[in-house]
Design an enzyme around this catalytic site. Sequence first.
Site, PDB file in Angstrom:
ATOM      1  N   LYS A 188      11.267  71.982  44.010  1.00 52.67           N
ATOM      2  CA  LYS A 188      10.285  72.604  43.122  1.00 52.67           C
ATOM      3  C   LYS A 188       9.752  71.593  42.111  1.00 52.67           C
ATOM      4  O   LYS A 188      10.474  70.686  41.682  1.00 52.67           O
ATOM      5  CB  LYS A 188      10.952  73.786  42.410  1.00 52.67           C
ATOM      6  CG  LYS A 188      10.021  74.667  41.592  1.00 52.67           C
ATOM      7  CD  LYS A 188      10.818  75.826  41.001  1.00 52.67           C
ATOM      8  CE  LYS A 188       9.991  76.710  40.087  1.00 52.67           C
ATOM      9  NZ  LYS A 188      10.817  77.792  39.489  1.00 52.67           N
TER      10      LYS A 188
ATOM     11  N   SER B  93       9.030  82.201  40.024  1.00 53.62           N
ATOM     12  CA  SER B  93       8.171  81.040  40.044  1.00 53.62           C
ATOM     13  C   SER B  93       8.499  80.043  41.148  1.00 53.62           C
ATOM     14  O   SER B  93       7.760  79.079  41.341  1.00 53.62           O
ATOM     15  CB  SER B  93       8.227  80.335  38.685  1.00 53.62           C
ATOM     16  OG  SER B  93       9.535  79.846  38.412  1.00 53.62           O
TER      17      SER B  93
ATOM     18  N   SER C   8      13.241  83.810  38.942  1.00 57.86           N
ATOM     19  CA  SER C   8      12.382  82.861  39.657  1.00 57.86           C
ATOM     20  C   SER C   8      12.928  82.377  40.982  1.00 57.86           C
ATOM     21  O   SER C   8      12.188  81.812  41.791  1.00 57.86           O
ATOM     22  CB  SER C   8      12.073  81.652  38.762  1.00 57.86           C
ATOM     23  OG  SER C   8      11.228  82.035  37.706  1.00 57.86           O
TER      24      SER C   8
END
Length: 481
Positions: free
Chosen positions: A71, A145, A169
């Site tokens: 990420k 996220s 997330s």
Amino acid sequence: MARQLDAMRAGEVTARELVTEYLSRIDHFNEQLNAYRLVFGEEALAQADAADRRRERGEDAPLLGVAIAVKEDIALAGLPTTKGTNAAHTPAPADAAVVRRLRAAGAIVIGRARMPELGLWPFTETTWAGPTRNPWSLEHSPGGSSGGPAAAVAAGLAAAAIGTDGGGSLSVPASVTGLFTIKPQRGRVSMAPEQQLWGGLVVVAPLTRTVLDWALIADQLVGAEPDDEHVARPPRTTFTEAARTHPSRLRIGVSLRPWGPGIRIDDEPRNSVLRTVVLLSELGHDVVRLDPPMKDLTASTAFGMRYLSNAHEARMTMELPDAVEPRTKAVGELGRRLPKPLVRWANRGDARLTEFANRIFAEVDVLLTPALSRPPIKIAEWDGIRVVRALSSSASYATFLPLWNIAGNPAAVVPAGHTTAGLPLGVQLIGRRHDECTLLSLSGQLEQARPWAQRIPPGFRHDEQSRNQPVPPPEDTPPRP
């Protein structure tokens, strides 16, 4: 991923062949999914060749040759840590601890996966980069996220991924893309170079197809760095051993009570929990209904204030805070306007809420809840509405998740079937503090009884060429690779 490791060790496939296949799939599918912000093609192939040479010399490592997406809020040496924005330009001087440990275990970082700006939303969309799409339905979001990492793994564009979680997330994307994850105990995996993020709410962990895959990776990531603010107690065994060992009879509480007043739970996520209750009972566990009071109004209000305050601080620590999109600025502005005494009050309640929430584990070993209050949201579903309403909708969607970031307990998301439209559904399993091992053992037992890793999104199976197919009911198809 575990199967890939076995195949490479047996000489049935090389790391270069696997990485080449992943890069081919990225080239074919990433344009429609928008899962990756950057792909490290040449570097990944060079690392794969190095892994193959090591094996030829008789060497091995726990993750040697495994292609993993990371990420974009995790530091990679020589690249700015963009956090879903265009507001960072200075390269990071070194890899984050989690990346350093991945590389030491032989893993190959194949690309940097997308997230919403500053990780503020349970969807992965920006006005400047467009939406990241769910492989199970291109009209739906893969969550946020950690939406880019989840989309990459679900579509077969990486063997696994590393994401972060400050209030759902990891859990939201896992639930809506049919993956497994555990939001680990706070302090289980170092956040270095950060001592902590968002006041200790944020943790880092893998997103994987299987329980064993998660354990194999997480075993290589655990442990603190010297300056870490939080340090978890050592697990009672390796995560890999826990994932391979069925639990003894457990007492499991089931709750369908949202964390916050006036939130409705849709029938499909509710039914996924009830189906899991039946399965757990069939597996010999003692399942009881348990809806403990969770100080809804006070605690959820405090979390909302922390969220807004942290959003403001996160924006202002970026190199170019004005380079973020208007929606991000609006959330940060709400945080800036909060009275400082209220922010201090909101940040003081962790110990009391942690003690209060953990009283439930005097009665049960594990708590089962829905992962989300409704089926996956559509792309742009909340575009064009006021920021406060979007925040309220996001909080309702992820209502079962943030409490356990505040308390710090480990919480797993386990695939639990599909909606009538063919979209994945997940359930949440919360464990006692520092006890990921019980969650891994129970999740592994559920996976054996109700396998999910063979289900590949239509249109993304290895032998399919179509780039945009409707979503029929999932089929059992062996994962490749």
